[in-house]
Scaffold this motif. Structure first.
Motif, PDB file in Angstrom:
ATOM      1  N   ASN A  42      30.111  58.353  55.381  1.00  0.00           N
ATOM      2  CA  ASN A  42      30.647  57.092  54.859  1.00  0.00           C
ATOM      3  C   ASN A  42      31.771  57.405  53.892  1.00  0.00           C
ATOM      4  N   SER A  44      35.488  57.324  52.768  1.00  0.00           N
ATOM      5  CA  SER A  44      36.826  56.755  52.935  1.00  0.00           C
ATOM      6  C   SER A  44      37.848  57.830  52.580  1.00  0.00           C
ATOM      7  N   LEU A  47      37.895  58.370  48.877  1.00  0.00           N
ATOM      8  CA  LEU A  47      36.715  59.077  48.393  1.00  0.00           C
ATOM      9  C   LEU A  47      36.810  60.555  48.746  1.00  0.00           C
TER      10      LEU A  47
ATOM     11  N   SER B 147      27.591  55.902  46.896  1.00  0.00           N
ATOM     12  CA  SER B 147      28.543  55.207  46.028  1.00  0.00           C
ATOM     13  C   SER B 147      29.555  54.408  46.835  1.00  0.00           C
ATOM     14  N   PHE B 148      29.648  54.734  48.129  1.00  0.00           N
ATOM     15  CA  PHE B 148      30.527  53.993  49.025  1.00  0.00           C
ATOM     16  C   PHE B 148      30.335  52.479  48.865  1.00  0.00           C
ATOM     17  N   TYR B 149      29.096  52.060  48.718  1.00  0.00           N
ATOM     18  CA  TYR B 149      28.839  50.618  48.656  1.00  0.00           C
ATOM     19  C   TYR B 149      29.352  49.983  47.355  1.00  0.00           C
ATOM     20  N   LEU B 151      31.471  51.112  45.315  1.00  0.00           N
ATOM     21  CA  LEU B 151      32.908  51.346  45.199  1.00  0.00           C
ATOM     22  C   LEU B 151      33.719  50.320  45.984  1.00  0.00           C
TER      23      LEU B 151
END
Lengths: 338, 554
Positions: A42, A44, A47, B147-149, B151
């Motif tokens: 997951n 990006s 990130l 942390s993707f969520y 963020l």
């Protein structure tokens, strides 16, 4: 002698530097993206960039190598990000020289990792060394002295069979049957001397040590036998015998001394290799030594740990080589260093 | 779970195991050890073994369902938690209720109880929750977590693009932006999002990205393997990443008030590093600590034959996991008819048999796991037998005018097990005479390569599990091309599926969820997930978590 040692050590340091550079280049030339690996799926692009920075992979490989070498010489602080270090100094980890790096996967310096795992590998290697040298040399000499007898053939045959069994097979057999199923020996769990005393330490090392030693012992039986037999055909042995020197003196003073020289070389290199090479034994018995650390670091592309171990293990081999060369001169009076 | 690692087991499996063990294990020294299925006893020591190291104990860096449910939730309480029953609805943990959604899912509020304490006796406060959530934004320190969520959802400039202007509590850059997005009013914490997040309650119950954290205990990266508990157990001594650690009862934990943490054993000892085979051999030998030992790892397929013999049936659990294995097709390279023919001719049974049989997998009929609300069997599979239908495939190819045999290749991440499974798939396709399939195994580079927008792979393997009980963590992350295909990456859309109609259905589902209309949400997801069937990857197997139950002491 001193000049010889200095020369060899200097060459060793140069060799180590070249090795670290090669490992850095190979790591970054690999098609596997360690940042993607760490960032997860997951991830990006933004990130990913931040993870790259967190791992310290955002600089060119050569700069990273220079930082690494500098860390060995004068130490380093982590994280590298000056902004973060200024804003939150409590997060900084100091790594004193010689600093081998900081593993973000294990959240500790590579020096700490090595300090934790080195005693385990060293203990295992020492116990294995004692077993294989004692067994291998004794049985090898016995076989040589009884050449052609049933005992000789039995020892040679047995060593061949033992040599054919891979370490993981012997290890799993010992663990599964001797320790778990039959309960003849407690399942080995590494216990430091400080915690359980020498008895406990040795007890838990005997099984993995014997497993690790098995293949080496088989090889050393055959080599010792061959070296002793070869020595026994030398002219000076015949002369000694003709002069009426007692057989025990002929064996220990003349035959063994010559036969031991090549064994010393092999022992030194084998022992050094075992410091990080007992991967299978450490994995089977769940001993968290240098070998297992190396495997785990490779699984997650933990570059600092990989590099630190490469330097350490290469240093072992280089130092072992130097010690072996010095020992040559001690054992064989014909050898002179210079 | 976003992490594809096969070692990660399911949230569901973890919870079932946890509830089973913590409820039924009397322990080796306890006052009750009635054996399998016996009444719950208190006391004793539970041993938990795992083959691999646990990468993170820091709640904001923990993302593997098994670790969350089998370890983290014994020391970390959050706003909400998951039930140990089959009921997927979240239940309040430190929050007084399951939260209040406002502004169509763009705002969520929770009131914090005032009687929950940290292990040092201090109360867990609203500020602890606010600080904990802020740690997700320190992406250069707090890595590895979900942390993707936060963020991408939190209402902070740049968040929608994945690069919020707030950089976490360590540098405090953009702190004022965070202070507006997440606020505490007395005991009530409010989260504001830049888009609707109707599943937020489910997300915080399943994952720990919103767990509370005490600022004075935060050492950044150095806290990774530390535990500061507000749950029923706390860490005794230090945790060693390679060998584990010991949890003991936390005297500042009150009674189990959620029905999810009975905390019966006095101690839980985590022992890491032993191979699964070794652990199961010990459990079967049933001596000493093995009597009260469970394993994180699945029972190796090579030991299945011992079930019913050395392993009594009543000591064996087979728990469904949320993972679905599937094959994806390169939609830019393979004709729709060819993809459909490949799909219907696949012998899914053979694939499963090559993977250990029905104890390991069972056939799936949707990319959405049956454990997830909104699941419905995909009708496209109704008329396709598990062993495949070569005649139907032949008709499809003939109708499309495609000459046979068609040469295609299958890429997969290589392992001993994967080689066998791929060979079974190859046999099933080739034996029909319609295809000539070449196997192209790859190492770890596989995952990097299949995310490259210009990859020319034709068929590939993948696996996925929901992060929480909602199809919103399955279909959008896998197939929403708008979110996936950007910045030089395919994301999880390995098959390069670009479907405007499908994306519209996702939007419909999201709007319906924001309005609280679960039925409309599920309908939209099902229509989106099922309709363009010939363009989607096929979904042959569902993974199960296979566990051996406890030793005789439990």
């Amino acid at each position: 002698m001193l000049a010889y040692l200095v020369r060899r050590l200097f060459a060793g340091v140069i060799l180590l530097l070249v090795m670290t550079l090669v490992v850095f280049m190979l790591f970054f030339a690999s098609p596997v993206d360690p940042v993607q690996f760490s960032c997860g799926r997951n991830c990006s692009p933004e990130l990913k960039k931040q993870t790259e920075k967190a791992l310290g992979y955002d600089k060119p490989a050569v700069v990273q190598w220079k930082d690494f070498v500098q860390g060995i010489a004068v130490g380093r602080d982590y994280p590298d990000d000056p902004e973060l270090r200024a804003a939150a100094p409590e997060l900084v980890t100091e790594c004193n020289a010689p600093c081998f790096g900081y593993s973000t996967f294990n959240t500790k310096t590579v020096n700490e990792e090595i300090a934790e795992t080195f005693p385990i590998s060293l203990s295992l290697a020492i116990v294995a060394l004692i077993i294989w040298l004692t067994g291998g040399v004794l049985l090898g000499v016995t076989a040589a002295l009884t050449k052609g007898s049933i005992l000789d053939r039995g020892l040679v045959g047995a060593s061949l069979i033992l040599y054919a069994f891979p370490t993981f097979f012997i290890g799993l057999f010992a663990l599964k049957f001797i320790a778990i199923k039959w309960g003849l020996w407690d399942k080995p769990v590494y216990t430091p001397i400080a915690e359980g005393g020498i008895g406990e330490w040795l007890y838990h090392l005997l099984m993995p040590g014997a497993v690790l030693a098995a293949v080496f012992m088989a090889a050393y039986v055959r080599m010792t036998r061959a070296f002793v037999l070869e020595s026994m055909t030398e002219d000076y042995i015949r002369t000694a015998k003709a002069k009426g020197v007692r057989p025990r003196i002929v064996l220990f003073k003349h035959t063994m001394r010559a036969a031991l020289t090549p064994l010393v070389t092999m022992t030194g290199l084998d022992f050094a290799g075992l410091m990080g090479g007992a991967i299978i034994t450490e994995t089977v018995f769940n001993f968290n030594g240098l070998g297992k650390l190396a495997v785990d670091a490779n699984k997650v592309y933990d570059l600092p740990t990989i590099i630190g171990l490469v330097v350490l293990l290469a240093a072992f081999v280089i130092i072992a080589n130097i010690i072996v060369d010095v020992l040559y001169a001690v054992i064989d009076p014909r050898v002179r260093l210079g | 779970m976003a992490r594809i690692t096969k070692r990660a087991l399911a949230a569901t499996a973890g919870i079932v195991m946890l509830s089973t063990t913590l409820a039924a294990c009397g322990g080796d020294e306890g006052d009750n050890g009635d054996g399998p299925g016996g009444t719950a006893g208190k006391g004793g020591t539970l041993y938990v073994k795992a083959e691999d190291a646990i990468e993170h104990l820091d709640p904001h860096r923990t993302y593997i369902g098994l670790h969350i449910n089998m370890l983290a939730r014994t020391v970390t309480r959050g706003l909400l938690t998951q039930s140990t029953t089959d009921d997927p609805a979240p239940i309040p943990d430190i929050a007084t209720d399951t939260g209040t959604m406002a502004a169509g899912g763009k705002e969520w509020s929770f009131t914090i109880r005032d009687d929950v304490k940290w292990e040092d006796g201090e109360a867990v406060t609203c500020e602890d929750f606010r600080y904990g959530y802020s740690r997700n934004f320190a992406t250069d320190v707090i890595t590895g977590g979900p942390s993707f969520y936060p963020l991408s959802f939190t209402d902070i400039p740049g968040a929608a693009e994945g690069a919020p202007e707030y950089s976490g509590p360590y540098t405090e850059k953009g702190q004022d932006l965070y202070d507006k997005a997440v606020t505490c009013d007395g005991n009530t914490i409010t989260y504001r999002f830049n888009k609707s997040w109707p599943d937020f309650n489910l997300a915080v119950a399943a994952l720990h990205f919103a767990a509370p954290y005490r600022a004075d205990q935060d050492k950044g990266d150095k806290s990774n393997l530390e535990i500061f508990s507000n749950g029923p157990y706390k860490l005794e001594g230090e945790w060693d990443k390679e060998s584990g650690g010991t949890l003991v009862q936390n005297e500042n934990y009150g009674a189990d008030d959620t029905g999810t943490r009975k905390a019966l054993p006095d101690k839980i000892v985590f022992q890491l590093g032993d191979k699964a085979e070794t652990t199961y051999e010990e459990i079967i030998a049933d001596a000493g600590p093995a009597k009260t030992t469970i394993s994180f790892n699945r029972l190796p397929a090579s030991m299945f034959s011992q079930i019913g013999n050395e392993i009594p049936e009543d000591r064996y659990l087979n728990v469904a996991s949320p993972f679905i294995d599937y094959l994806w097709f390169n939609t830019e390279k393979l004709d729709p008819a060819l993809r459909q023919a490949l799909a219907v001719s696949t012998d899914r049974e053979a694939w499963i048999n090559a993977s250990g049989g029905e104890r390991s997998y069972k056939i799936a009929d949707s990319i959405i796991n049956p454990n997830v609300p909104g699941y419905a069997p995909n009708s496209v599979w109704k008329d396709v037998p598990p062993s495949g239908d070569a005649d139907q495939a032949k008709t499809i190819l003939e109708d499309a005018g495609i000459d046979t045999p068609v040469k295609v290749s299958l890429q997969y991440p290589q392992s001993e097990g994967a080689d066998k499974q791929a060979a079974a798939l190859q046999d099933s396709w080739n034996s029909s005479g319609l295809f000539e399939v070449e196997l192209k195994p790859e190492g770890d580079v596989y995952y990097t390569n299949i995310q490259k927008p210009d990859h020319d792979y034709e068929i590939g393997w993948a696996g996925w599990g929901a992060d929480w009980n909602s199809p919103s963590t399955v279909l959008p992350p896998l197939f929403d091309s708008r979110a996936n295909i950007q910045g030089g990456s395919l994301g999880q859309d390995y098959g390069k599926y670009r479907g405007d109609e499908f994306n519209k259905k996702l939007d419909e589902a999201s709007i319906a969820a924001g309005a609280g209309d679960d039925a409309a949400r599920d309908k939209a997801y099902q229509e989106g997930g099922h309709d363009p069937r010939q363009r989607r990857g096929l979904l042959p197997a569902r993974e199960r978590a296979v566990q051996l139950r406890l030793g005789l002491g439990c």
